[in-house]
Design an enzyme around this catalytic site. Structure first.
Site, PDB file in Angstrom:
ATOM      1  CD  GLU A  15       1.718  -5.504   8.799  1.00  0.00           C
ATOM      2  OE1 GLU A  15       2.106  -5.897   8.072  1.00  0.00           O
ATOM      3  OE2 GLU A  15       2.831  -3.847   8.048  1.00  0.00           O
ATOM      4  CG  HIS A  73      -0.442  -0.198   2.637  1.00  0.00           C
ATOM      5  ND1 HIS A  73       0.615   0.825   2.881  1.00  0.00           N
ATOM      6  CD2 HIS A  73       0.630  -0.507   3.461  1.00  0.00           C
ATOM      7  CE1 HIS A  73       0.597   0.608   4.097  1.00  0.00           C
ATOM      8  NE2 HIS A  73       0.895  -0.330   4.238  1.00  0.00           N
TER       9      HIS A  73
END
Length: 255
Positions: free
Chosen positions: A146, A46
């Site tokens: 994550e 990201h």
């Protein structure tokens, strides 16, 4: 851009580089032993999120104190922070890198997967807008998120909130309404992340006939992916993109 490997890491600089690459993959598929599969993964991290700014602002202290809070009165990084302006720019640069390589016939992803965290979904949608992957919808996968727990930036929104924000995406089967994985008192270990990365690889090799797969994810998850694939460690910066060839035989990952 500096965070994106030239040609997504492909060494060949020739104008027909991707044509040769696709032919080599096809040759591997045609000559593979029974039970052996090959996939090419395009891995994207990201773009910069508000939490990355906070980490730069506070350094290691952020992890010990600030990361457990939602913000500091100036920045809001939890839960599930947005991309910064730089993060949007990095995702746009990723799209431009794809547009550049399309001129040389890069094989486009046939499946798009993303983490359920906003910073990854938004990066994915900017990177693979209609021009890059026409008609292809992105699927949100819980296990691509994550490293999890303690830090508020890694707590996701509800399924309903994600759907409202990103109605053009799909959810994997069984995706829960509430975040059942995030634990305020317990941070995941490398072994936990590796297990999740392995689950994603198993899912893809078991279910997907497609050979070119995109995953938009996070730095910690990329580390787990590389470990379970027995690749050398690689720190992918925010907004970074790379490619990786992986094979599996009878449920066992092979180089």
């Amino acid at each position: 851009s500096s965070q994106i490997l030239p040609r997504f890491g492909l060494m060949d600089e020739s104008p027909d580089r991707w044509t040769k690459f696709a032919a080599a993959i096809e040759q591997l598929k045609q000559t593979a032993a029974p039970g052996v599969q090959y996939k090419v993964f395009f891995i994207g991290r990201h773009g910069q999120g508000v939490h990355n700014v906070a980490e730069a602002k506070y350094g290691t202290e952020a992890r010990q104190h600030w990361s457990k809070l939602d913000g500091d009165g100036e920045l809001v990084w939890g839960p599930d922070p947005e991309l910064t302006q730089l993060g949007v720019q990095q995702a746009t640069e990723a799209r431009l890198a794809w547009e550049q390589e399309r001129q040389f016939d890069i094989p486009l992803p046939e499946k798009l997967y993303t983490s359920p965290l906003t910073r990854a979904i938004r990066t994915n949608l900017i990177t693979f807008d209609g021009a890059i992957a026409p008609g292809l919808k992105t699927t949100i996968i819980e296990n691509i998120r994550e490293e999890n727990g303690v830090h508020t930036c890694d707590k996701r929104r509800t399924r309903s909130e994600i759907h409202k924000a990103f109605p053009e995406t799909l959810f994997e089967e069984g995706f829960a309404e509430e975040d059942l994985l995030w634990d305020a008192g317990c941070r995941e270990t490398h072994a936990d992340i590796d297990r999740r990365a392995r689950n994603v690889l198993d899912m893809i090799f078991d279910n997907d006939e497609e050979h070119f797969i995109s995953i938009t994810t996070h730095g910690g998850w990329v580390g787990g992916f590389l470990r379970v694939c027995d690749h050398r460690p690689w720190i992918l910066p925010t907004g970074g993109q790379c490619s990786c060839l992986q094979s599996m035989c009878g449920g066992r990952l092979t180089d």
